[in-house]
Structure formats: C-alpha cells, structure tokens
Design a protein around this motif. Structure first.
Motif, PDB file in Angstrom:
ATOM      1  N   ALA A 202      -9.329  -3.249   5.036  1.00 55.58           N
ATOM      2  CA  ALA A 202      -9.291  -2.661   3.696  1.00 55.58           C
ATOM      3  C   ALA A 202     -10.284  -1.508   3.635  1.00 55.58           C
ATOM      4  O   ALA A 202     -11.370  -1.568   4.231  1.00 55.58           O
ATOM      5  CB  ALA A 202      -9.642  -3.718   2.654  1.00 55.58           C
TER       6      ALA A 202
ATOM      7  N   SER B 170      -4.564   7.396  -1.723  1.00 57.05           N
ATOM      8  CA  SER B 170      -4.161   6.142  -1.087  1.00 57.05           C
ATOM      9  C   SER B 170      -4.430   5.022  -2.080  1.00 57.05           C
ATOM     10  O   SER B 170      -5.427   5.052  -2.806  1.00 57.05           O
ATOM     11  CB  SER B 170      -4.929   5.903   0.212  1.00 57.05           C
ATOM     12  OG  SER B 170      -6.322   5.877  -0.024  1.00 57.05           O
TER      13      SER B 170
ATOM     14  N   ARG C 231      -3.929   0.618  -2.791  1.00 60.93           N
ATOM     15  CA  ARG C 231      -3.565  -0.740  -2.370  1.00 60.93           C
ATOM     16  C   ARG C 231      -3.220  -1.540  -3.620  1.00 60.93           C
ATOM     17  O   ARG C 231      -4.003  -1.583  -4.569  1.00 60.93           O
ATOM     18  CB  ARG C 231      -4.720  -1.387  -1.612  1.00 60.93           C
ATOM     19  CG  ARG C 231      -4.482  -2.843  -1.247  1.00 60.93           C
ATOM     20  CD  ARG C 231      -5.538  -3.376  -0.294  1.00 60.93           C
ATOM     21  NE  ARG C 231      -5.337  -2.863   1.051  1.00 60.93           N
ATOM     22  CZ  ARG C 231      -5.872  -3.432   2.149  1.00 60.93           C
ATOM     23  NH1 ARG C 231      -6.601  -4.507   2.048  1.00 60.93           N
ATOM     24  NH2 ARG C 231      -5.652  -2.903   3.349  1.00 60.93           N
TER      25      ARG C 231
ATOM     26  N   SER D  73       0.369   5.801   0.345  1.00 57.96           N
ATOM     27  CA  SER D  73      -0.463   7.003   0.359  1.00 57.96           C
ATOM     28  C   SER D  73       0.424   8.233   0.408  1.00 57.96           C
ATOM     29  O   SER D  73       1.579   8.181   0.843  1.00 57.96           O
ATOM     30  CB  SER D  73      -1.423   7.002   1.549  1.00 57.96           C
ATOM     31  OG  SER D  73      -0.716   7.169   2.769  1.00 57.96           O
TER      32      SER D  73
ATOM     33  N   GLU E 134       0.852  -1.193   0.000  1.00 52.68           N
ATOM     34  CA  GLU E 134       0.000   0.000   0.000  1.00 52.68           C
ATOM     35  C   GLU E 134       0.885   1.240   0.000  1.00 52.68           C
ATOM     36  O   GLU E 134       2.032   1.203   0.470  1.00 52.68           O
ATOM     37  CB  GLU E 134      -0.888   0.038   1.246  1.00 52.68           C
ATOM     38  CG  GLU E 134      -1.888  -1.081   1.371  1.00 52.68           C
ATOM     39  CD  GLU E 134      -2.585  -1.090   2.723  1.00 52.68           C
ATOM     40  OE1 GLU E 134      -3.826  -1.162   2.736  1.00 52.68           O
ATOM     41  OE2 GLU E 134      -1.889  -1.020   3.756  1.00 52.68           O
TER      42      GLU E 134
ATOM     43  N   GLY F 205      -7.855   2.332  -5.164  1.00 49.35           N
ATOM     44  CA  GLY F 205      -7.686   3.325  -4.110  1.00 49.35           C
ATOM     45  C   GLY F 205      -8.633   4.484  -4.271  1.00 49.35           C
ATOM     46  O   GLY F 205      -9.689   4.383  -4.898  1.00 49.35           O
TER      47      GLY F 205
END
Length: 281
Positions: free
Chosen positions: A160, A239, A241, A88, A86, A276
């Motif tokens: 999540a 962000s 993932r 961000s 991940e 995201g």
C-alpha cells in the motif's frame, strides 16, 4: 476462472478505437456529479459547451475502455463478485475535448489471495488514433472475490502507498445522486452490479453500488478544486485505492493534505471508502 495463470498473463485484450464528441465529455462530467450547482462557473466549463470545451482528466479511464472483457467466453471469471480495488491515471498530453483514440489494455499480473480472491492488475495505454501520440496511461486493480486459488500465481500483493501522518489541511464535501450509477452507465460500463437490484443482492449488497470509477472521478475533481490544480496544464496524475463501496445518494467527506494526499469517507456510515494522492505539474 477457466484460464491458468500463464494463460491469463498472455491473454490478448483487443485494442479499442473510440471516437467521441464534446457531448460525450459533457455526459461524462454530468455522470460524475458536476453541474449540481448551476451557478458554479468552474463546473460550467465541463458541462456547457459555450463555456468550454474542457474535459476531465479522469475521462481517460473510459476512453478506449475494453468493456467487460472478463465476461468473454473461455475466461470463466466470477464477474458477479468482482470489485474495483485500485485505479490510477497519468496524463502525458492534454486530452482533446473530442476526437478518436485507441486504447490497448494488457494484463500485468495476477496475485492469488486464496479464499479472499484474486487480484488482477491491468494497464491501458491511450493514444491518438491518427498520430499515435501517447495521451495517458491508466492502471487498475480488480478484486475477483470468487476466483482465488489460482495455481502458480504469486501470493504477495503490492504494498500500500505511504500516507501522511499529520492532520489534513482541508475537508471537502461531495454529494452523490440517487440515480448517479444509472447515468454513469452511459459511459460504457454496463456491469449490472450498478443497476440491477438482484445482481447486487447476489453479490452481497442491499442495493446497487456506485461504480468505483465514478467515485474516482468525483473525488479527484473535488481534490483538484481544493488544491487549485484544475485543468490539463496543472494535473499530472492520481492514484486511488478503494476501501468500501459507495451507494448512490451518499455524501462523501474528503480530507485533503497539502501534498496532494486525500481520504474520502461515507458520512452516514462513518467509514473510509477511498484514499490516494494527486501529483501536479
């Protein structure tokens, strides 16, 4: 990994002073795929100094980057099996197109997933070197597939993020280039997984994969363009993932929702590679 759970949380990652130029910002933009259309007036603001200077907000992830610190003596992580899970970025002030910044990275948490590996959560604060002004916060989750079984570590991963149930409003396309990982390495991430076929094979891939942070920037820029939120006055955060690696040269189809959510898929393999959300000012 040689470090215990407590030692990993206390591990001091040295701060990084990073002087960069407008040329560095241009190289970064080119390395994440901008400039493929020489008539694209928006991209020219990032890749040609006479139209700029503009800097992509995702460059905050490479400024003040601590390097491959998990490879340092005494840590003992199995870096050949490390993947980016991940990422961000939150902008708190406009990134200068050139200057000097200080990045300080720290370990936030580690979560043990047994034979699936170790989830490592880190955060970086990026500040102007002279004024100390906080420019951005970046956060990352890395999957250390060979370092599961850490005694004392929690076992519950972060939940999540939620995702829209309805259909996307738009679909965008991003074409990655065959040599893109080799160019992206010039931003400082020299992990051989992205350049050395032997290392990639040892990690379970047929060939080197694209940096997760390259995918991160390319997808984010495409989403910003579609939403009309390109520029430091509009972008606030993103962000993402990662669900599967991207191979250099693949085409990505990006579904975009009006609320800033997005999902990217590799067209040739028909699998989701990342999803995201963006937020805007």
């Amino acid at each position: 990994m040689h470090l215990s759970y407590e030692e990993l949380l206390r591990h001091d990652i040295p701060e990084v002073r990073h002087a960069y130029s407008q040329r560095d910002a241009i190289v970064y933009a080119l390395s994440v795929g901008l400039g493929q259309d020489p008539l694209d007036a928006l991209d020219l603001r990032y890749v040609d100094e006479q139209y700029g200077p503009c800097i992509l907000p995702t460059m905050a992830v490479v400024l003040g980057y601590p390097g491959f610190w998990l490879k340092a003596p005494g840590i003992g992580a199995d870096v050949t099996r490390l993947l980016h899970g991940e990422q961000s970025v939150t902008l708190l002030a406009p990134l200068p197109p050139s200057g000097e910044v200080v990045g300080k990275t720290r370990v936030l948490e580690a979560v043990d997933k047994g034979d699936k590996g170790l989830l490592l959560y880190t955060e970086k604060e990026l500040r102007e070197a002279v004024s100390g002004r906080l420019l951005a916060r970046t956060a990352a989750t890395h999957v250390l597939r060979g370092d599961g079984g850490m005694a004392g570590a929690p076992t519950q991963a972060r939940a999540a993020p939620s995702f829209p149930e309805g259909a996307p409003r738009w679909r965008e396309t991003v074409h990655t280039r065959p040599e893109q990982a080799l160019l992206y390495r010039q931003n400082g991430d020299r992990n051989p997984l992205h350049s050395d076929p032997g290392v990639a094979k040892a990690a379970g891939f047929d060939r080197p994969i694209l940096h997760g942070l390259c995918t991160f920037a390319a997808v984010n820029h495409a989403v910003s363009r579609r939403l009309g939120k390109v520029g430091e006055d509009a972008f606030e955060s993103v962000s993402m993932r990662f669900a599967a690696p991207v191979f250099p040269g693949e085409t990505l189809a990006i579904d975009v929702w009006e609320d800033g959510a997005f999902r990217a898929s590799a067209v040739g393999r028909d699998i989701v590679v990342a999803q995201g959300r963006q937020t805007h000012r």
